[in-house]
Design an enzyme around this catalytic site. Structure first.
Site, short mmCIF file in Angstrom:
data_model
loop_
_atom_site.label_atom_id
_atom_site.label_comp_id
_atom_site.label_asym_id
_atom_site.label_seq_id
_atom_site.Cartn_x
_atom_site.Cartn_y
_atom_site.Cartn_z
N LYS A 1 21.24 -8.30 -106.73
CA LYS A 1 22.07 -8.06 -107.92
C LYS A 1 22.23 -6.56 -108.10
O LYS A 1 21.29 -5.80 -107.88
CB LYS A 1 21.38 -8.71 -109.12
CG LYS A 1 22.03 -8.47 -110.47
CD LYS A 1 21.28 -9.25 -111.57
CE LYS A 1 21.71 -8.83 -112.96
NZ LYS A 1 20.93 -9.50 -114.03
N LYS B 1 24.93 -11.08 -106.91
CA LYS B 1 25.27 -11.06 -108.34
C LYS B 1 25.70 -9.67 -108.72
O LYS B 1 24.99 -8.69 -108.46
CB LYS B 1 24.09 -11.51 -109.20
CG LYS B 1 24.43 -11.48 -110.71
CD LYS B 1 23.35 -12.10 -111.58
CE LYS B 1 23.66 -11.87 -113.06
NZ LYS B 1 22.61 -12.43 -113.94
N ASP C 1 15.66 -13.00 -113.03
CA ASP C 1 16.23 -11.73 -112.59
C ASP C 1 15.19 -10.64 -112.78
O ASP C 1 14.83 -10.29 -113.92
CB ASP C 1 17.48 -11.37 -113.42
CG ASP C 1 18.66 -12.31 -113.14
OD1 ASP C 1 18.44 -13.43 -112.62
OD2 ASP C 1 19.81 -11.92 -113.45
#
Lengths: 514, 350, 288
Positions: B250, B286, B187
């Site tokens: 995300k 996400k 991430d």
């Protein structure tokens, strides 16, 4: 080919261009089905039969006539409703006339308190009203709960505050009530339309005889109970039930000073003609065939939501529905594909399910009318697209429908369908959009979707419609005047402008008899 | 100018040392313009779908804030009951990235969380494991060891999380080290400094370089939507992150006040749908930060369900990043199973 | 002694002075019954032509800035002032010299008064509405479009101006049926309009019989509002006209008793302008 107009029969209605979700595959995917989430009807206690609300009491109709009101989602009868004839209308008008003297003489601040009480009770009993509205009219509970009932309460609250401030509403003029108002309202927003009619009339000191629509009398009758609950003086509001003949008797009654009608343009014309020369004041809120105009620079996803809200809100039973989609040719394919995908996610079904997006068509007659016009659209060569959402076996339902390849000359592009049926047309330039949008006898509302503010304002000025929604659609507010141009009627409801329909002015009469 | 960019971009992507050395930044082009995209294509020897993006075949439509929020509110208003609630909550667990991202994280803390990730409810073996745990790079090896054989993935933040403003070579090095330590998923954060300065090319290149550094590991690009100021920016950043090679986009780091919200979830779902329509590539979503209740989790599932469809209702394409959500979901599931309201102390605090 | 050049009273349509397509006229006598002129006896086809002219002129007239309309209308008053004696002469066929003078002066004053409303009316009747939500919402008056005005015989010039000035100041165009009994000064007013800067078609003036023209006017689908002030006292004609108006949901306006006290300054009102407008409400979301 399946009969496209018989939406009840089948989920595989013809859909030339049916889209699917991106990448949908017939595999063992997780299917997120929403279990039924039914709003309880326990909150509603229906009586087997209802009388006429005249002079503060429920009374039997003089000739004993009645009719049955049903739940359009189940076709089950709900209650027996009194049928008012001319004698009953006369009794109601007389009761209103008797009440007028003291009601109009009551200080504005006191009238205000009654209206505030009504607003508060509508809030307190909001769920009861919402459930009943959905039972009787077929609209999804989430709309009656989140839109109709709160807005009705808000209308009473707004106009309550005007009752003691009327002298500030019209600079240089002294408003006075007109007398007895005869009000005839439609079945698409039964309680909300009652509120739109009653609140300004009462705030200005008029008394009222109100006739709710034949198919949706129940919330108006529950409102009558509220009038008793809040100790409104008898006769200030009278509610009589019946069909067209009852309405005709009311607007034609010599004892009323003002007629307010919301409904079809055809009936509006009849009323205007019927009271010609009578001196009765008249406001009309009639039909529409609104253009919802999508420019290529629009926020497309929000525009698609606006299209959906514009035509499928309340099953399209909305006089200001955005029933003509005018989309700029350069984005037409994109917008239509998004739209066709989106309508697949509209949940059609039980109005009392909290997840229902599109409920029941209000009546068999309306369903027949929708089917007839959809048939005409197919016959005229437009391309039909319908949601494949399964429809309930019982009740009056119609699948969300989109017509593409529609020409201005098609009936589905000109006539008010008053159902969940959208006609898609294209345009190339802003001028052409204006020209097509205005090319109708109607002029109630219009939508504009563009991120360019100068174009929005330019369009808003050019569109001949009483309400223009830019980058939104089907928004209503008690402070916001609503009403039509052209054959969509005249007069405004809402806000300061809405008071004018229920006032006369001392100054205007100066010199009348001298 | 574009010629220069091509050269430098080729070098930058082939040789990460060169990236910070470019002499012709595309700093002054308007955000979201096709021209910028053309420049991006020119410099990064892109696959066909990035070319399509640059050629204007990909629209980046504006976003109306009020309309977006209204639609998001309508979706979160769905009433999810009974069987559908249970199914949604189980899916929420399967899609969860159980997360701890504190400076105080220790091997002990991470081991405990990993145990919870594998078996969320010791009293109910039917409760599935979560999708992944998410930790800092220093703790990846611990997590990997703890999760051996469980099927639960290890995700690591990397790339100077949460600001993303370390030197690019350092950031790329951090990614590689996390992967070497066993991370399955990385991430990173969008370079908001470059993005908000209008240097989309740089923001794009940073992601593209990170993707190269990831190799087979999945790359999630955190937009930190709450810092981007407008929904238009969130949409542009989404498109940019996907075009540059992000496998997931995300919402948030969880480190600022505004984290995942229903409008962000809806908007990013729409961007993913647009990207899929243009390229055929399914990018994941996400949502992270501030997701604490079971109700929030099914609201997000509804948004994805009605925007992207059931294809996305899988841990391969949908994740909920959270630290405290799991116990509320477990409590709700137990309540559904027993018909009785539950107390927090009956669920393990790990 | 030179012989007068007598005036031919014609219609005023689309900025020109045609005779009736029907070729008809009717005699206009003074109060002592002596013929003073032949006025055009307008027909329904003259009405039809006038409505086409009014419709064609409407967009352009409404599109002008309010300031521009104010100046153009003020200019009309200047031209009327220059023709003061002619108006008095024509009105004197029906009233005393003093009364005619009073009427002409009041007429000019009224025109000036309404002209000044052009850029003010929207300010006092429009609104910014505080709706419950993140929307900017405003209401503005707009001209209704094409208006048919039926003038009374009472105070023929002053009443004409008292209805027509508030009608056109907001951007409407109109087809006016002048006083049947005393049409001459109205035709002369057409000449004043033609020699000021009012675009052709904004005001179109017919002369003729109310009983003949009004039903056609009321039923004309391209007339948005009909002002039946001149039909007061003819109930049968009012009923016929209002019924005809219903066919296309035309708005029907009557002067109030106060408005009909033509000579009284208190008869002028911005609310008269309001008789000839629609209110448009526009919503727009507010978001970053």
């Amino acid at each position: 080919m399946t009969d496209p107009t018989n939406s009840n029969t089948d989920a595989a209605a013809p859909m030339a261009a049916r889209s699917s979700m991106p990448g949908r595959e017939p595999s063992s995917l997780f299917r997120f089905e929403y279990a039924p989430a039914l709003e309880s009807t326990a909150v509603v206690s229906l009586q087997p039969s209802y009388g006429l609300f005249i002079g503060g009491r429920f009374v039997k109709p003089k000739n004993g006539g009645s009719f049955v009101t049903i739940n359009p989602a189940t076709e089950a009868p709900l209650a027996q409703i009194a049928l008012a004839d001319e004698a009953d209308v006369d009794a109601a008008v007389r009761a209103a006339r008797r009440a007028f003297r003291s009601w109009s003489a009551l200080a504005g601040k006191e009238r205000a308190k009654y209206l505030y009480r009504i607003a508060r009770v509508l809030q307190e009993r909001g769920r009861e009203f919402a459930v009943l509205e959905s039972m009787n009219g077929g609209k999804p509970i989430k709309e009656s709960r989140d839109v109709d009932i709160p807005l009705a309460a808000a209308h009473f609250f707004h106009y309550a505050g005007w009752a003691d401030k009327l002298e500030y509403a019209f600079a240089g003029r002294t408003p006075q009530p007109l007398g007895v108002a005869g009000q005839v309202i439609p079945w698409n927003f039964p309680l909300l339309m009652a509120a739109w009619k009653l609140a300004p009339a009462l705030a200005c000191g008029n008394t009222v005889v109100l006739k709710p629509a034949e198919t949706t009398p129940l919330t108006a009758l529950l409102l009558a109970e509220v009038m008793q609950e809040i100790d409104l003086p008898p006769g200030v509001v009278n509610i009589i039930t019946g069909a067209g003949a009852t309405g005709a008797a009311l607007v034609g009654h010599k004892g009323i000073d003002k007629v307010a009608f919301t409904g079809s343009t055809a009936v509006g014309k009849q009323i205007q003609s019927a009271i010609a020369g009578s001196g009765k004041r008249l406001t009309l809120e009639l039909g529409g065939k609104a253009a919802n105009i999508i420019f290529e620079d629009a926020a497309i996803d929000q525009a698609v939501e606006g299209i959906v809200n514009g035509i499928y809100f309340n099953q399209g039973h909305v006089c200001c529905a955005g029933s003509r989609l005018l989309v700029q040719e350069s984005v037409a394919e994109l917008v239509v594909s998004r739209l066709l995908r989106r309508i697949e996610t509209l949940r059609v079904g039980d109005p009392l399910d909290k997840n229902t997006d599109v409920g029941a068509i209000n009546s068999q007659a309306q369903l027949d009318k929708i089917r007839c016009l959809v048939q005409a659209g197919v016959a005229e060569g437009a391309t039909l697209h319908q949601s494949a959402w399964p429809l309930p076996d019982k009740g009056y339902f119609f699948a969300p429908t989109v017509f593409t390849d529609v020409a201005q000359s098609h009936r589905i592009a000109r006539e008010e369908i008053f159902g969940p049926v959208l006609s898609v047309l294209t345009f190339r330039t802003p001028d052409e959009a204006v020209q097509k949008a205005n090319n109708t006898p109607y002029g109630l509302s219009a939508g504009i979707w563009s991120e360019k503010s100068s174009r929005v304002l330019w369009m808003a000025e050019k569109l001949r419609a009483g309400v223009v929604w830019a980058n939104t659609f089907n928004r209503f507010d008690p402070t916001s005047p609503f009403g039509g141009y052209k054959e969509s009627g005249f007069g405004r409801e809402g806000g300061r402008h809405g008071l004018a329909a229920y006032c006369q002015f001392a100054e205007d009469q100066a010199g009348a008899s001298t | 100018m574009l010629g220069g960019l091509v050269t430098h971009a080729g070098e930058a992507l082939g040789n990460e040392q060169m990236v910070d050395d470019r002499d012709e930044p595309v700093a002054h082009l308007p955000v979201g313009s096709i021209t910028v995209m053309a420049a991006l294509v020119a410099r990064s020897n892109p696959p066909d779908w990035v070319r399509a993006f640059a050629a204007g075949a990909v629209r980046i439509p504006a976003v109306d804030a009020v309309g977006l929020e209204a639609r998001a509110a309508a979706l979160t208003g769905r009433s999810i009951k009974k069987a559908s609630k249970i199914a949604a909550l189980r899916l929420a667990i399967e899609c969860m990235d159980l997360t701890t991202l504190e400076g105080t994280d220790t091997p002990g803390k991470v081991r405990a969380m990993c145990a919870k990730a594998v078996q969320p409810d010791p009293r109910d073996a039917s409760i599935p494991s979560v999708a992944a745990v998410c930790v800092y790079p220093e703790l990846v090896a611990i997590a990997k060891h703890s999760l051996q054989g469980s099927g639960v993935k290890v995700a690591s933040v990397a790339g100077a999380f949460p600001s993303g403003l370390g030197p690019l070579p350092t950031r790329l090095d951090e990614i590689r080290r996390a992967i070497d330590a066993g991370a399955d998923e990385i991430d990173i954060v969008l370079n908001r400094s470059a993005f908000l300065a209008g240097d989309l090319a740089r923001a794009f290149d940073d992601i593209a370089a990170s993707k190269l550094a990831c190799g087979a590991a999945h790359l999630k690009v955190i937009l930190e939507a709450g810092e981007l100021g407008t929904y238009d920016n969130v949409r542009r950043a989404s498109m940019l992150a996907m075009a540059a090679g992000g496998d997931f986009i995300k919402t948030s780091t969880g480190k600022i006040g505004v984290n995942a919200t229903p409008p962000f979830a809806l908007l990013m779902s729409e961007a993913i749908r647009d990207h899929f329509e243009q390229t055929g590539v399914k990018v994941g979503l996400k949502l992270a930060g501030g997701i604490r209740t079971a109700k929030q989790s099914w609201q997000y599932l509804v948004i994805v369900n009605e925007t992207l469809g059931p294809d996305w209702l899988t841990p391969h394409l949908f994740r909920l990043g959270a630290s405290s959500l799991l116990n509320d979901v477990l409590m709700q599931l137990r309540m559904q199973a027993t018909g009785l309201y539950q107390r927090p102390d009956d669920f393990t605090v790990d | 002694m030179s012989i007068d050049v007598r005036k031919t009273y014609k219609l005023y349509v689309n900025g020109a002075f045609p005779r009736s397509e029907s070729g008809r006229t009717y005699p206009v006598n003074n109060s002592r019954g002596r013929l003073v002129a032949n006025a055009v006896l307008g027909s329904r086809k003259d009405l039809r032509d006038a409505v086409i002219a009014a419709r064609a002129a409407q967009n352009g007239w409404a599109k002008r800035s309010a300031y521009n309309r104010a100046q153009i209308l003020y200019r009309v008053a200047e031209v009327m002032q220059g023709r003061r004696e002619q108006f008095i002469t024509e009105l004197r066929h029906g009233v005393s010299a003093a009364a005619a003078e009073r009427e002409v002066d009041a007429t000019i004053d009224r025109w000036v008064w309404y002209a000044g409303w052009a850029d003010k009316f929207a300010q006092i009747t429009g609104a910014s509405n505080p709706v419950d939500g993140p929307y900017f919402n405003f209401t503005v008056p707009e001209p209704v479009g094409v208006v048919g005005v039926v003038c009374p015989d009472d105070a023929p010039l002053l009443a004409f101006v008292s209805r027509v000035a508030p009608c056109i100041v907001s951007g409407n165009t109109c087809v006016v049926l002048a006083s049947e009994r005393w049409p001459l000064a109205s035709v002369t007013l057409g000449e004043a309009l033609a020699t000021s800067d009012v675009p052709g078609g904004v005001v179109n003036i017919l002369t003729g019989r109310r009983a003949e023209i009004v039903p056609w006017m009321a039923g004309h689908a391209d007339i948005d509002t009909i002002d039946l002030t001149g039909c007061a006292g003819d109930r049968a004609l009012v009923v016929t006209a209002e019924q005809a108006a219903a066919a296309s949901v035309s708005r029907v306006v009557h002067a109030t008793p106060r408005e009909a006290q033509w000579a009284n300054e208190s008869s002028q009102s911005p609310y008269t302008i309001g008789s000839f407008v629609e209110y448009k409400t526009v919503w727009h979301p507010k978001g970053p």
